[in-house]
Enzyme design. Structure first.
Site, PDB file in Angstrom:
ATOM      1  N   TYR A  79     -13.727   6.813 -13.931  1.00  0.00           N
ATOM      2  CA  TYR A  79     -13.513   5.746 -12.946  1.00  0.00           C
ATOM      3  C   TYR A  79     -13.952   4.401 -13.544  1.00  0.00           C
ATOM      4  CZ  TYR A  79     -14.412   2.699  -8.997  1.00  0.00           C
ATOM      5  OH  TYR A  79     -14.437   1.615  -8.151  1.00  0.00           O
ATOM      6  N   ASP A 109       0.868  -1.182   0.000  1.00  0.00           N
ATOM      7  CA  ASP A 109       0.000   0.000   0.000  1.00  0.00           C
ATOM      8  C   ASP A 109       0.902   1.229   0.000  1.00  0.00           C
ATOM      9  OD1 ASP A 109      -3.226   0.416   1.245  1.00  0.00           O
ATOM     10  OD2 ASP A 109      -1.896   2.133   0.917  1.00  0.00           O
ATOM     11  N   GLY A 116     -21.594  12.523 -13.582  1.00  0.00           N
ATOM     12  CA  GLY A 116     -21.183  11.120 -13.726  1.00  0.00           C
ATOM     13  C   GLY A 116     -22.048  10.119 -12.980  1.00  0.00           C
ATOM     14  N   ALA A 144      -6.527   1.374  -5.646  1.00  0.00           N
ATOM     15  CA  ALA A 144      -7.094   2.161  -6.754  1.00  0.00           C
ATOM     16  C   ALA A 144      -7.640   3.471  -6.218  1.00  0.00           C
ATOM     17  CB  ALA A 144      -8.229   1.389  -7.426  1.00  0.00           C
ATOM     18  N   PHE A 192     -20.879  -3.379  -6.341  1.00  0.00           N
ATOM     19  CA  PHE A 192     -21.875  -2.319  -6.265  1.00  0.00           C
ATOM     20  C   PHE A 192     -21.405  -1.428  -5.099  1.00  0.00           C
ATOM     21  CE2 PHE A 192     -24.992  -3.059  -9.611  1.00  0.00           C
ATOM     22  CZ  PHE A 192     -24.333  -4.118 -10.222  1.00  0.00           C
ATOM     23  N   LYS A 237     -11.579   1.029 -14.838  1.00  0.00           N
ATOM     24  CA  LYS A 237     -11.744  -0.341 -14.348  1.00  0.00           C
ATOM     25  C   LYS A 237     -12.090  -1.291 -15.499  1.00  0.00           C
ATOM     26  CE  LYS A 237     -11.183   0.044  -9.824  1.00  0.00           C
ATOM     27  NZ  LYS A 237     -10.399  -0.873  -8.981  1.00  0.00           N
ATOM     28  N   ARG A 295     -24.755  15.290  -9.197  1.00  0.00           N
ATOM     29  CA  ARG A 295     -23.297  15.187  -9.271  1.00  0.00           C
ATOM     30  C   ARG A 295     -22.924  14.605 -10.640  1.00  0.00           C
ATOM     31  NH1 ARG A 295     -20.383  11.267  -4.985  1.00  0.00           N
ATOM     32  NH2 ARG A 295     -21.372   9.720  -6.302  1.00  0.00           N
TER      33      ARG A 295
HETATM   34  N1  UDP Z   1     -24.690  11.048  -2.650  1.00  0.00           N
HETATM   35  C1  UDP Z   1     -25.388  12.148  -2.160  1.00  0.00           C
HETATM   36  N2  UDP Z   1     -24.770  12.964  -1.254  1.00  0.00           N
HETATM   37  C2  UDP Z   1     -23.506  12.752  -0.800  1.00  0.00           C
HETATM   38  C3  UDP Z   1     -22.805  11.630  -1.295  1.00  0.00           C
HETATM   39  C4  UDP Z   1     -23.421  10.795  -2.217  1.00  0.00           C
HETATM   40  O1  UDP Z   1     -26.528  12.382  -2.539  1.00  0.00           O
HETATM   41  O2  UDP Z   1     -22.994  13.537   0.012  1.00  0.00           O
HETATM   42  C5  UDP Z   1     -25.339  10.153  -3.616  1.00  0.00           C
HETATM   43  C6  UDP Z   1     -24.576  10.019  -4.929  1.00  0.00           C
HETATM   44  O3  UDP Z   1     -24.971  11.034  -5.827  1.00  0.00           O
HETATM   45  C7  UDP Z   1     -25.004   8.625  -5.377  1.00  0.00           C
HETATM   46  C8  UDP Z   1     -25.215   7.857  -4.071  1.00  0.00           C
HETATM   47  O4  UDP Z   1     -25.357   8.858  -3.067  1.00  0.00           O
HETATM   48  O5  UDP Z   1     -26.244   8.683  -6.051  1.00  0.00           O
HETATM   49  C9  UDP Z   1     -24.044   6.974  -3.717  1.00  0.00           C
HETATM   50  O6  UDP Z   1     -22.861   7.738  -3.838  1.00  0.00           O
HETATM   51  P1  UDP Z   1     -21.456   7.231  -3.346  1.00  0.00           P
HETATM   52  O7  UDP Z   1     -20.482   8.345  -3.598  1.00  0.00           O
HETATM   53  O8  UDP Z   1     -21.566   6.725  -1.958  1.00  0.00           O
HETATM   54  O9  UDP Z   1     -21.144   5.968  -4.247  1.00  0.00           O
HETATM   55  P2  UDP Z   1     -21.114   5.787  -5.862  1.00  0.00           P
HETATM   56  O10 UDP Z   1     -22.461   5.242  -6.212  1.00  0.00           O
HETATM   57  O11 UDP Z   1     -20.794   7.087  -6.477  1.00  0.00           O
HETATM   58  O12 UDP Z   1     -20.032   4.774  -6.063  1.00  0.00           O
END
Ligand code: UDP
Length: 345
Positions: free
Chosen positions: A153, A31, A300, A85, A186, A157, A298
């Site tokens: 991301y 690491d 993506g 990663a 997931f 992968k 957000r």
């Molecule tokens: N999310 C949110 N507020 C936050 C962080 C995440 O609404 O402060 C939402 C984000 O847009 C996604 C879900 O929660 O729809 C899961 O996000 P996370 O970043 O935990 O994991 P990802 O699905 O991106 O791998």
């Protein structure tokens, strides 16, 4: 077995190390401590029943082929679990080159070192983000859904999955015994129920830890990223799998890998929860109130991702033990309450 765990000081990697040690394996953690915590490895070293020579730690980078090759040879590594990663969707949109360098080029470098050292078993942390934004008729997502990532991301992968497929085909053609698995995670959540190790990211952007930090008063609340998605309550839906179940699946896969295997599995529980449902569950578990704001989408973020997760169960008999979201969040909460500032280092 002797397993090289890259990213073994990180959240998922450290849980894998814990399980492998408890199963009696020898573990070599590599690491670079960019996002991992030395303290997590130290805590695991102190676990009851762990032999003095059972766990080695090397602070170094997966891209350092000389170092990695030497580690593999010196320790007689037979299997690689590759967790190291960068794993933030949002960040990847802003820093695509960094994501491809660390995730894609880093994995290739690691695989080259494995090739040179004759290490022929490779378990790769992939992601449901490789599926991109599946059509409504492709939900729940099974392993055959076409992978069209919509962020760097996921693309980084998927690139590694393709490299692994190409490399394994060549090894097979040459009569060599390479085997690999790409496990498409997931949303991984929860912590070691004993509270020894847990989740500590800096910056923290994942939904459940962000909510729990708000519950602790470490943040001034939670912002929901988008409330106008075409979902039941307008917020994004994700499939949350407990980190110990996820690790259990890695062990099942590792034990099943035969020479020539190329195994692809989704790792989820097969059920989706919306952001609002997660916030409600966290309020139930923590019994805390905190401000919840509605914000912009957000970049993506696909609206709905949950798994058709039955393939690994059918083939290997694996089943998630944690299927209740409150229980999953409760294990994370135990860690956060005990370690409100995360690891010290
Ligand atoms: N999310 C949110 N507020 C936050 C962080 C995440 O609404 O402060 C939402 C984000 O847009 C996604 C879900 O929660 O729809 C899961 O996000 P996370 O970043 O935990 O994991 P990802 O699905 O991106 O791998």
């Amino acid at each position: 077995m002797t397993i090289l765990v890259t990213g073994g000081a990180g959240y998922i990697g450290s849980h894998a190390v814990q399980r492998l040690l408890n199963d009696g394996h020898r573990v070599v953690v590599l690491d670079n401590l960019d996002r991992g915590h030395r303290e997590a490895v130290d805590a695991l070293r102190g676990m009851e029943g762990v032999g003095a020579d059972q766990l080695s730690f090397e602070a170094g980078d997966i891209a350092d082929g000389g170092l990695v090759g030497a580690l593999m040879r010196d320790h007689g590594v037979d299997t690689v679990m590759h967790f190291a990663a960068l794993a933030y969707v949002g960040e990847s949109v802003h820093e695509p080159l960094r994501y491809h360098r660390v995730n894609t080029a880093g994995a290739i470098s690691l695989l080259e070192a494995a090739d040179g050292a004759g290490v022929s078993r490779f378990i790769f942390s992939s992601t449901c983000a490789t599926y991109g934004e599946p059509g409504a008729d492709e939900i729940p997502i099974h392993e055959g859904v076409v992978q069209r990532p919509i962020n760097p991301y996921g693309a980084s992968k998927l690139a590694v999955e393709r490299v692994l497929a190409d490399y394994s085909a060549k090894q097979r053609a040459d009569g060599k015994a390479f085997s690999y698995a790409a496990l498409r995670y997931f949303n991984v959540a929860g912590s070691d129920p004993t509270g020894l190790i847990g989740e500590d990211h800096d910056p923290e952007t994942h939904l459940i830890p962000v909510i729990l930090q708000a519950a602790l008063g470490k943040r001034d609340g939670v912002t929901i990223f988008g409330t106008d998605y075409a979902t039941e309550d307008g917020t994004c839906v994700r499939d949350y799998i407990h980190v110990c179940d996820l690790v259990d699946a890695h062990v099942a896969v590792m034990n099943a890998l035969e020479p020539g295997d190329a195994r692809l599995y989704n790792l989820g529980i097969g059920r989706g929860y919306s952001v609002r449902e997660i916030i409600d569950a966290a309020k139930r578990v923590t019994r805390k109130e905190f401000p919840v704001r509605e914000g912009e989408r957000r970049a993506g973020d696909p609206p709905v991702l949950y798994a058709e997760a039955g393939k690994i169960g059918r083939e290997l008999g694996w089943k998630a033990k944690y299927t209740d979201i409150d229980e999953i969040i409760a294990t994370a909460w135990r860690w956060f309450e005990k370690h409100p500032d995360g690891y010290a280092s």
